[in-house]
Design a protein around this motif. Structure first.
Motif, PDB file in Angstrom:
ATOM      1  N   GLY A 171       6.478   2.485   1.790  1.00  0.00           N
ATOM      2  CA  GLY A 171       5.472   3.358   1.198  1.00  0.00           C
ATOM      3  C   GLY A 171       5.910   4.023  -0.084  1.00  0.00           C
ATOM      4  N   HIS A 201       9.353   1.262  14.559  1.00  0.00           N
ATOM      5  CA  HIS A 201       9.052   1.545  13.154  1.00  0.00           C
ATOM      6  C   HIS A 201       9.757   2.840  12.738  1.00  0.00           C
ATOM      7  CE1 HIS A 201       6.921   2.454   9.467  1.00  0.00           C
ATOM      8  NE2 HIS A 201       6.554   1.184   9.447  1.00  0.00           N
ATOM      9  N   LYS A 225      -1.417   1.346  10.170  1.00  0.00           N
ATOM     10  CA  LYS A 225      -0.965   2.724  10.430  1.00  0.00           C
ATOM     11  C   LYS A 225      -2.154   3.597  10.855  1.00  0.00           C
ATOM     12  CE  LYS A 225       2.968   1.937   7.441  1.00  0.00           C
ATOM     13  NZ  LYS A 225       4.004   2.475   6.584  1.00  0.00           N
TER      14      LYS A 225
HETATM   15  P1  PGA Z   1       4.471  -0.351   3.102  1.00  0.00           P
HETATM   16  O1  PGA Z   1       4.761  -0.153   4.668  1.00  0.00           O
HETATM   17  O2  PGA Z   1       4.151  -1.817   2.913  1.00  0.00           O
HETATM   18  O3  PGA Z   1       3.322   0.540   2.799  1.00  0.00           O
HETATM   19  O4  PGA Z   1       5.727   0.027   2.364  1.00  0.00           O
HETATM   20  C1  PGA Z   1       5.448  -1.129   5.396  1.00  0.00           C
HETATM   21  C2  PGA Z   1       5.590  -0.680   6.823  1.00  0.00           C
HETATM   22  O5  PGA Z   1       5.716   0.525   7.060  1.00  0.00           O
HETATM   23  O6  PGA Z   1       5.567  -1.508   7.753  1.00  0.00           O
END
Ligand code: PGA
Length: 255
Positions: free
Chosen positions: A178, A100, A11
């Motif tokens: 997240g 996404h 990200k």
């Molecule tokens: P996360 O994100 O593992 O932090 O939940 C996954 C993603 O957004 O691809």
């Protein structure tokens, strides 16, 4: 045999020196203990600015590939701030994450636009890692299958068989991204099985069984092995936990 993939979505994290350090840590941990099987594959998706540096670092390791986190739907031109699929290829990418939920939500990317991006990626021989997934309100209303199916019908299922066979799907329930709340292995398996059957209906069962379907959403070093043990879960798209080298490598070893 379909690929099993651990893909790290960094990200908007990591400056160039930080990205180099993280990538070196991952490489060093994997060098002593590489992925065990030929179908096991590692993908890292740093921010645009770090792509070329990370490409150089992973180049010697055939089990590692580079992904971008986005690309634009047009080949080139006056689109200030955008990055084309051809540019990503020239930076060393072979994958691109598209659809996404953060792009859909914060940048209002709808299915038609995502379909154009998928086509542009494929035209340039980039493999899309295409994300789909429902909101909590959809799941509470028992609409999660309908929502995911409509996301796929409006995008990937518009591709011909040859093109569709090149994509990787990531099922990412938005309520799990997240948040620390992971889908249970059973919830993930149910949806992955549904997606695979839907591919079977849209194309045929052989294409369904050859498509890699990753799980994403608070997947971490503790829960990865159980999620990945499910028959239709072919690995994960990992956000937060991919920023910690030892956690990401442990997830890779859970494939
Ligand atoms: P996360 O994100 O593992 O932090 O939940 C996954 C993603 O957004 O691809």
């Amino acid at each position: 045999m379909r690929k099993r993939i651990a893909a790290g979505n960094w990200k908007m994290n990591k400056t160039i020196p930080e990205a180099v350090a993280l990538c070196n840590d991952i490489i060093n941990l994997l060098r002593d203990n590489p992925p065990l099987k030929e179908e096991h594959h590692v993908v890292v998706a740093p921010p645009f600015t770090a792509l070329t540096k990370v490409a150089e670092l992973i180049e010697p390791y055939s089990y590692m590939s580079l992904a971008a986190q986005n690309c634009y739907s047009k080949p080139k031109g006056a689109f200030t701030g955008e990055v084309s699929a051809e540019m990503l290829i020239s930076a060393g990418c072979t994958y691109v994450i598209l659809g996404h939920s953060e792009r859909r939500d914060y940048f209002i990317e709808n299915d038609d636009f995502l379909y154009e991006k998928v086509c542009m990626a494929l035209e340039n021989k980039l493999t899309p890692i295409f994300c789909c997934g429902e909101l909590l309100s959809h799941r509470s209303a028992d609409a999660h299958y309908t929502v995911v199916l409509s996301q796929l019908k409006n995008t990937l299922f518009r591709l011909n068989e040859t093109d569709f066979s090149k994509v990787v799907i990531a099922y990412e329930p938005v309520w799990a991204i997240g948040t620390g709340v992971t889908a249970t292995p059973e919830q993930a398996q149910d949806m992955h099985c549904f997606i695979r059957k839907s591919i079977g209906s849209a194309y045929n069962n052989e294409i369904g069984s050859n498509t890699s379907i990753l799980y994403g959403g608070s997947c971490n070093a503790k829960n990865a092995a159980e999620l990945f043990s499910k028959p239709d879960v072919d690995g994960g798209l990992i956000g937060g936990a991919s920023l910690i080298a030892s956690d990401f490598v442990s997830i890779i070893h859970s494939l």
